[in-house]
Write a protein that holds these residues in place. Structure first.
Motif, PDB file in Angstrom:
ATOM      1  N   ALA A 175       8.036 -18.603 -14.769  1.00  0.00           N
ATOM      2  CA  ALA A 175       6.906 -17.771 -15.238  1.00  0.00           C
ATOM      3  C   ALA A 175       6.325 -16.900 -14.314  1.00  0.00           C
ATOM      4  CB  ALA A 175       5.882 -18.810 -15.776  1.00  0.00           C
ATOM      5  N   VAL A 176       6.275 -17.291 -12.880  1.00  0.00           N
ATOM      6  CA  VAL A 176       5.744 -16.669 -11.919  1.00  0.00           C
ATOM      7  C   VAL A 176       6.573 -15.402 -11.575  1.00  0.00           C
ATOM      8  CG1 VAL A 176       5.189 -16.544  -9.311  1.00  0.00           C
ATOM      9  CG2 VAL A 176       4.436 -18.523 -10.931  1.00  0.00           C
ATOM     10  N   LEU A 177       7.892 -15.538 -11.503  1.00  0.00           N
ATOM     11  CA  LEU A 177       8.893 -14.324 -10.901  1.00  0.00           C
ATOM     12  C   LEU A 177       8.855 -13.323 -12.127  1.00  0.00           C
ATOM     13  CD1 LEU A 177      11.667 -16.537  -9.348  1.00  0.00           C
ATOM     14  CD2 LEU A 177       9.873 -15.153  -8.076  1.00  0.00           C
ATOM     15  N   THR A 178       8.505 -13.624 -13.354  1.00  0.00           N
ATOM     16  CA  THR A 178       8.607 -12.754 -14.552  1.00  0.00           C
ATOM     17  C   THR A 178       7.318 -12.290 -15.063  1.00  0.00           C
ATOM     18  OG1 THR A 178       8.852 -14.696 -16.201  1.00  0.00           O
ATOM     19  CG2 THR A 178      11.067 -13.690 -15.322  1.00  0.00           C
ATOM     20  N   GLU A 179       5.986 -12.911 -14.224  1.00  0.00           N
ATOM     21  CA  GLU A 179       4.787 -12.469 -14.575  1.00  0.00           C
ATOM     22  C   GLU A 179       4.524 -12.861 -15.959  1.00  0.00           C
ATOM     23  OE1 GLU A 179       4.395  -8.460 -13.539  1.00  0.00           O
ATOM     24  OE2 GLU A 179       3.924  -9.057 -11.451  1.00  0.00           O
TER      25      GLU A 179
ATOM     26  N   GLU B  62       0.987  -1.243   0.020  1.00  0.00           N
ATOM     27  CA  GLU B  62      -0.101   0.125   0.225  1.00  0.00           C
ATOM     28  C   GLU B  62       0.831   1.120  -0.089  1.00  0.00           C
ATOM     29  OE1 GLU B  62      -2.650  -0.430   3.435  1.00  0.00           O
ATOM     30  OE2 GLU B  62      -3.826  -2.015   2.525  1.00  0.00           O
ATOM     31  N   ALA B  63       2.124   1.306   0.052  1.00  0.00           N
ATOM     32  CA  ALA B  63       2.974   2.237   0.032  1.00  0.00           C
ATOM     33  C   ALA B  63       2.821   3.113  -0.993  1.00  0.00           C
ATOM     34  CB  ALA B  63       4.400   1.980   0.230  1.00  0.00           C
ATOM     35  N   THR B  64       2.828   4.310  -1.230  1.00  0.00           N
ATOM     36  CA  THR B  64       2.837   5.115  -2.514  1.00  0.00           C
ATOM     37  C   THR B  64       3.756   5.084  -3.372  1.00  0.00           C
ATOM     38  OG1 THR B  64       1.620   6.713  -1.137  1.00  0.00           O
ATOM     39  CG2 THR B  64       2.338   7.517  -3.216  1.00  0.00           C
ATOM     40  N   VAL B  65       5.055   5.328  -2.505  1.00  0.00           N
ATOM     41  CA  VAL B  65       6.481   5.064  -3.327  1.00  0.00           C
ATOM     42  C   VAL B  65       7.044   3.703  -2.824  1.00  0.00           C
ATOM     43  CG1 VAL B  65       8.709   6.054  -4.078  1.00  0.00           C
ATOM     44  CG2 VAL B  65       6.549   7.447  -3.888  1.00  0.00           C
ATOM     45  N   PRO B  66       7.196   2.767  -3.439  1.00  0.00           N
ATOM     46  CA  PRO B  66       7.813   1.407  -2.970  1.00  0.00           C
ATOM     47  C   PRO B  66       9.170   1.839  -2.511  1.00  0.00           C
ATOM     48  CG  PRO B  66       6.398   1.033  -4.827  1.00  0.00           C
ATOM     49  CD  PRO B  66       6.597   2.525  -4.973  1.00  0.00           C
ATOM     50  N   VAL B  67       9.748   1.313  -1.595  1.00  0.00           N
ATOM     51  CA  VAL B  67      11.128   1.419  -1.075  1.00  0.00           C
ATOM     52  C   VAL B  67      11.907   0.511  -2.196  1.00  0.00           C
ATOM     53  CG1 VAL B  67      12.982   1.284   0.819  1.00  0.00           C
ATOM     54  CG2 VAL B  67      10.766   2.020   1.211  1.00  0.00           C
ATOM     55  N   PRO B  68      12.948   1.062  -2.811  1.00  0.00           N
ATOM     56  CA  PRO B  68      13.652   0.037  -3.723  1.00  0.00           C
ATOM     57  C   PRO B  68      14.436  -1.027  -2.923  1.00  0.00           C
ATOM     58  CG  PRO B  68      14.641   2.257  -3.399  1.00  0.00           C
ATOM     59  CD  PRO B  68      13.576   2.171  -2.913  1.00  0.00           C
ATOM     60  N   LEU B  69      14.275  -2.251  -3.554  1.00  0.00           N
ATOM     61  CA  LEU B  69      14.907  -3.230  -2.966  1.00  0.00           C
ATOM     62  C   LEU B  69      15.036  -4.425  -4.057  1.00  0.00           C
ATOM     63  CD1 LEU B  69      16.414  -4.762  -0.342  1.00  0.00           C
ATOM     64  CD2 LEU B  69      14.239  -6.053  -0.153  1.00  0.00           C
TER      65      LEU B  69
ATOM     66  N   SER C 220      13.433  -7.404  -9.197  1.00  0.00           N
ATOM     67  CA  SER C 220      12.846  -6.157  -8.314  1.00  0.00           C
ATOM     68  C   SER C 220      11.288  -6.364  -8.256  1.00  0.00           C
ATOM     69  CB  SER C 220      13.220  -5.050  -9.218  1.00  0.00           C
ATOM     70  OG  SER C 220      12.794  -5.037 -10.326  1.00  0.00           O
ATOM     71  N   ARG C 221      10.835  -5.245  -7.845  1.00  0.00           N
ATOM     72  CA  ARG C 221       9.204  -5.336  -7.377  1.00  0.00           C
ATOM     73  C   ARG C 221       8.759  -6.373  -6.308  1.00  0.00           C
ATOM     74  NH1 ARG C 221       5.949  -6.383 -11.429  1.00  0.00           N
ATOM     75  NH2 ARG C 221       4.294  -5.154 -10.181  1.00  0.00           N
ATOM     76  N   LEU C 222       9.636  -6.451  -5.422  1.00  0.00           N
ATOM     77  CA  LEU C 222       9.368  -7.966  -4.518  1.00  0.00           C
ATOM     78  C   LEU C 222       8.172  -7.672  -3.808  1.00  0.00           C
ATOM     79  CD1 LEU C 222      12.930  -8.444  -3.332  1.00  0.00           C
ATOM     80  CD2 LEU C 222      11.787  -9.465  -4.957  1.00  0.00           C
ATOM     81  N   GLU C 223       7.755  -6.328  -3.615  1.00  0.00           N
ATOM     82  CA  GLU C 223       6.448  -5.884  -2.847  1.00  0.00           C
ATOM     83  C   GLU C 223       5.127  -6.686  -3.619  1.00  0.00           C
ATOM     84  OE1 GLU C 223       6.920  -2.967  -5.874  1.00  0.00           O
ATOM     85  OE2 GLU C 223       8.326  -3.854  -4.524  1.00  0.00           O
ATOM     86  N   ALA C 224       5.249  -6.581  -5.167  1.00  0.00           N
ATOM     87  CA  ALA C 224       4.358  -7.262  -6.090  1.00  0.00           C
ATOM     88  C   ALA C 224       4.233  -8.710  -5.678  1.00  0.00           C
ATOM     89  CB  ALA C 224       4.423  -6.717  -7.457  1.00  0.00           C
TER      90      ALA C 224
ATOM     91  N   ARG D 228      -2.588 -12.619  -1.513  1.00  0.00           N
ATOM     92  CA  ARG D 228      -3.895 -12.720  -2.111  1.00  0.00           C
ATOM     93  C   ARG D 228      -4.084 -14.177  -2.282  1.00  0.00           C
ATOM     94  NH1 ARG D 228      -2.356  -7.960  -3.722  1.00  0.00           N
ATOM     95  NH2 ARG D 228      -1.310  -8.665  -5.926  1.00  0.00           N
ATOM     96  N   TRP D 229      -2.899 -14.917  -2.662  1.00  0.00           N
ATOM     97  CA  TRP D 229      -3.101 -16.568  -2.784  1.00  0.00           C
ATOM     98  C   TRP D 229      -3.820 -17.008  -1.189  1.00  0.00           C
ATOM     99  CZ3 TRP D 229       2.106 -17.370  -5.439  1.00  0.00           C
ATOM    100  CH2 TRP D 229       2.101 -17.246  -6.647  1.00  0.00           C
TER     101      TRP D 229
END
Length: 530
Positions: free
Chosen positions: A374-378, A284-291, A313-317, A324-325
């Motif tokens: 596939a899951v990690l690269t969407e 829910e962070a407006t600007v995700p912290v880069p990791l 990257s985009r680990l928060e996604a 949600r799973w």
């Protein structure tokens, strides 16, 4: 009066968190050194001696050296670079001069002292430019003997600077490069393969992760590694997903326990490392912290040969999707969704006999790696699932359906990532379930393979037509909505065919195993997965 000669200055280094190098391995070492030794300045030789003490351990064996003072052999406890650093650090210990002596009727050359292990760096007298951080300072040339990402010029290039001219490092970057081994998470299988993982972000964050998450893991390290993982194997994507699923499960558990024990204050937790990581996975962070998570894969020879480096990257996604799973599985009645998610991905393996003289069984995990990739690269995981189901599960001596919850999880993935309509998915899975059950009743598994093997949309429609007559089933009208670009109801026909084949074969195998009506999506719990 004679002029006093100026003594050479002792090189030092400082490790400030405000000055990252930009390279994930160097920054990891900087965070470790700041946490363990403080910002400094520190004499280079003192830091190298401290690192050597951390990197060398007794082997449990004894050796002999010739003691000149007593003119006799003396024993000493053997040491070596700790595994797996012995595949990275190629520094021969100093055993002194060797002398030949006739002892017990045999002449043999003996070292004259127990081996002394030391790391040494020689710096230029004049300032140069550091290849990594750009600082003007005395430099040392990085070699493959201690820096894992340095490769000699004209030998593949290198991972520090992608230059063919060699790598010059200032004292700060050189020491950080040598210290990175203290901050990695790794998993290895003997001399076959190794994966290591590095979280890269702000130096202050990396220091916090090291102190609260990685250093405790180092203390629990075994011969196979220090990374806690839901599963791992010889491929980098499956192992990365195994690392993340284990981490996500602990984050989710700590969220729940913290919320109940601390009045909803999710920041209060006994694991400071998880508290820090939770900042990065705040969806829910407006600007995700880069990791960024770097995953490095290599195989062993005389040294570790690095085969690939992957950055995620985009680990928060990914964590948001995991949650949600978790919620979706809870909604349909699973009491331990975190355990089920691990089982779902762990199942994509098959035992194979070794070729040649060694006929022992070992796990082949290529399907798990393809699903994980596939899951990690969407991307689309269904072709890999279909291949596993038709070429492995359906041909197995002990045929069985997918682990309970598999289709629940991947239906959600299809909705969220592949943007498939939930109502259409419900229709597709329902028809697939009925088709598989009917095919089992009529002993018509062949029609499922015919559908799976359709090479184009015309063949697919011929199989659907055959199903109507052979199995006396009505094909849903939505499947006949042909559109331009070989799409059906807005979905590429090949994806629709693949998913329908999965639903149908899974239902067939479920019926064959005496599945009960209350089992979700026609799946049966596979308790053989560990």
């Amino acid at each position: 009066m004679a002029r006093r000669q100026k003594e050479p200055s002792v090189p030092t280094a400082t490790f400030h968190l405000s000055a990252p190098s930009g390279h994930f391995w160097i920054d990891l070492g900087l965070a470790v050194l700041h946490a363990e030794l403080g910002p400094g300045p520190h004499p280079v030789d003192a830091v190298l001696a401290w690192l050597t003490d951390r990197y060398v351990q007794p082997t449990g064996n004894t050796g002999e050296y010739y003691d000149r003072s007593t003119e006799s052999l003396r024993s000493y406890p053997k040491k070596n670079w700790v595994y797996p650093l012995n595949f990275f650090i190629k520094v021969t210990p100093d055993s002194g001069e060797k002398v030949k002596r006739l002892i017990n009727g045999q002449e043999k050359a003996y070292p004259t002292q127990p081996p002394v292990y030391r790391l040494e760096l020689k710096f230029s007298a004049r300032p140069g430019r550091c290849t990594v951080c750009g600082a003007e300072a005395p430099t040392t040339q990085a070699g493959m003997w201690v820096f894992p990402f340095a490769v000699a010029p004209n030998n593949f290039g290198n991972f520090y600077s992608m230059t063919k001219q060699g790598i010059d490092l200032c004292s700060r970057c050189a020491l950080a490069g040598a210290a990175g081994y203290l901050g990695w998470l790794w998993r290895a299988a003997g001399r076959e393969y190794m994966h290591f993982f590095i979280f890269h972000g702000e130096l202050s964050t990396m220091k916090g992760l090291y102190e609260n998450h990685i250093r405790p893991a180092q203390l629990k390290a075994t011969k196979s590694g220090n990374a806690s993982m839901a599963f791992y194997g010889p491929y980098v994507h499956e192992s990365t997903l195994g690392l993340l699923l284990d981490l996500f499960a602990r984050l989710r558990a700590s969220d729940g326990s913290a919320a109940s024990e601390n009045g909803g204050n999710l920041g209060a937790t006994q694991d400071g490392g998880l508290a820090i990581l939770r900042r990065f996975f705040d969806v829910e962070a407006t600007v995700p912290v880069p990791l960024t998570l770097y995953a490095i894969h290599g195989t062993f020879g005389q040294a570790l040969e690095i085969k690939s480096i992957r950055a995620f990257s985009r680990l928060e996604a990914h964590y948001g999707r995991y949650e949600r799973w978790f919620d979706r599985l809870s909604t349909v009645g699973f009491s331990s969704p975190g355990r089920v998610i691990g089982q779902i991905f762990r199942q994509f393996v098959r035992e194979r006999r070794q070729p040649g003289g060694d006929r022992s069984l070992r796990q082949e995990t290529i399907w798990r790696d393809r699903v994980a990739r596939a899951v990690l690269t969407e991307e689309d995981p269904f072709p890999a699932i279909e291949q596993f189901l038709y070429e492995e599960r359906a041909r197995d001596k002990d045929r069985r359906p997918l682990v309970a919850g598999t289709l629940v999880l991947f239906d959600h993935y299809a909705e969220e990532v592949l943007r498939m309509n939930p109502s259409f998915l419900k229709m597709l899975s329902g028809f697939g379930y009925s088709l598989g059950k009917k095919a089992f009743e009529e002993k018509e598994m062949g029609v499922l393979y015919m559908m799976r093997n359709a090479k184009n949309i015309q063949e697919f429609y011929r199989v659907l037509n055959d199903i109507q007559f052979r199995l006396k089933m009505t094909v849903p009208e939505a499947l006949l909505m042909f559109e331009a670009g070989d799409r059906i109801a807005g979905v590429p026909w090949i994806r629709l065919k693949t998913m329908l084949a999965i639903y149908a074969m899974n239902a067939y195998l479920r019926a064959e195993n005496g599945g009960k009506e209350e089992e979700t999506e026609g799946e049966a719990l596979d308790r053989s997965v560990s």
